[in-house]
Design a protein around this motif. Structure first.
Motif: not given
Length: 365
Positions: A215-221, A269-276
């Protein structure tokens, strides 16, 4: 949740209205049973029971959850058996003239006792249906306004983005995920939703879908290039012949939130809210698009404006989710009207017939 059962949303309540991607999951399906009409409890009973029968055979199963009631399902698909069962609501608007697809409707009106007595309640049923429809439209309008605010939010980061750095990061990630690997077959691409706006708020099944994968968790804005990167990864995997699961954003279906390539053993996957989510399995890695692609100090420089975007966006999302919650209350009231009129004996007959048709001709491996 077991490895052979995957849970996801094939349709959602989005900022662009009700959006269905069900047609994508029907690729290769030869038999589709459509359970139409009320009572809802009987419909859920039939789908859950038949799905359990297929799962009991050890067959892979996709459970399609309902965005308006995530504890219920819109249906299920057994890809290896080339068979599926869905509700009439989920199926409406889809093309029935698909080559190789046999569609059989199961009308639950035939399983209602005392239809004359039920008919007397039709005015109340019509009012509830109309109210549910109006509340969903209010929710969609609210989500659309929230999306406009989100676009303003994104624009601020886009103005401070290093696009060359974003391109380099994407190239690095594609190299890490795929290297020089390719297959000799044509790619299959499945479009689904990562999560959904529901009466309970945002709901997703990321842990189930990514189980056993790197799994690759993509953080950011917002606006830091996460969706664009995922689109390029999906295109690269498809170009190399890999089967690709493309998970769209449950808020804005034009945006992507996750790519899974099981043949290459990864989920990103995009790992920011609302699926953080945060790293919790060995091998989980974080990719930070803000750190790599946005001008340093942007958060601090625009703190006041960003706080305003967040406050307005959160308020509109809360208001819209409230409409879905209220609609669910009316839907529950509608279900209760039908409950006394369920002919359990007839439902049992339908259940037995449906299960027999689904498993007929199946040969254990």
């Amino acid at each position: 949740m077991t490895l052979n059962i995957k849970h996801f949303f094939a349709a959602g309540n989005t900022a662009r209205g009700f959006t269905s991607l069900l047609h994508s999951s029907l690729q290769g399906i030869e038999r589709l049973f459509v359970i139409d009409g009320f009572p809802v409890s009987a419909r859920q009973n039939l789908m859950q029971n038949s799905g359990s029968a297929v799962s009991g055979l050890g067959e892979p199963l996709w459970m399609l959850h309902c965005a308006s009631d995530p504890d219920s399902i819109d249906g299920w698909i057994a890809p290896e058996l080339k068979t599926g069962v869905v509700t009439g609501e989920a199926f409406r608007g889809l093309n029935t003239e698909v080559p190789g697809l046999a569609v059989q409707f199961i009308h639950l009106a035939e399983a209602v006792s005392e239809p004359a007595s039920l008919e007397q309640l039709q005015p109340e049923i019509d009012i509830l249906n109309d109210t549910i429809s109006k509340l969903h439209e209010q929710a969609y309008a609210g989500f659309a306004e929230a999306l406009r605010i989100h676009d303003e939010w994104e624009a601020l980061y886009i103005e401070n983005m290093d696009f060359e750095a974003a391109d380099r990061l994407t190239s690095e990630v594609i190299e890490t995920l795929l290297g020089d690997r390719r297959t000799e077959k044509s790619s299959r691409v499945d479009h689904r939703f990562l999560g959904a706006a529901t009466p309970k708020g945002a709901v997703d099944f990321v842990p189930n879908l990514t189980e056993g994968l790197k799994r690759y968790l993509v953080k950011g804005r917002a606006g830091s290039g996460k969706s664009t990167m995922l689109k390029k990864i999906a295109a690269a995997a498809e170009d190399r012949g890999f089967d690709v699961e493309v998970y769209h954003c449950g808020f804005d279906p034009n945006s992507l939130d996750m790519i899974i390539v099981r043949e290459a053993n990864f989920a990103i996957f995009d790992s920011t809210a609302p699926h953080e989510y945060f790293p919790e399995h060995p091998g989980d890695e974080i990719i930070d698009t803000y750190e790599r692609c946005i001008r340093p100090g942007t958060d601090e420089k625009y703190a006041e404006a960003l706080a305003d975007f967040k406050a307005r966006y959160s308020a509109k999302m809360k208001e819209s989710t409230g409409c879905l919650t209220e609609a669910k209350l009316h839907l529950d009231a509608l279900k209760m009207i039908y409950e006394p009129f369920v002919d359990d004996f007839r439902i049992d007959d339908v259940k037995e017939e449906l299960n027999w048709q689904i498993v007929q001709g199946f040969s254990p491996k």
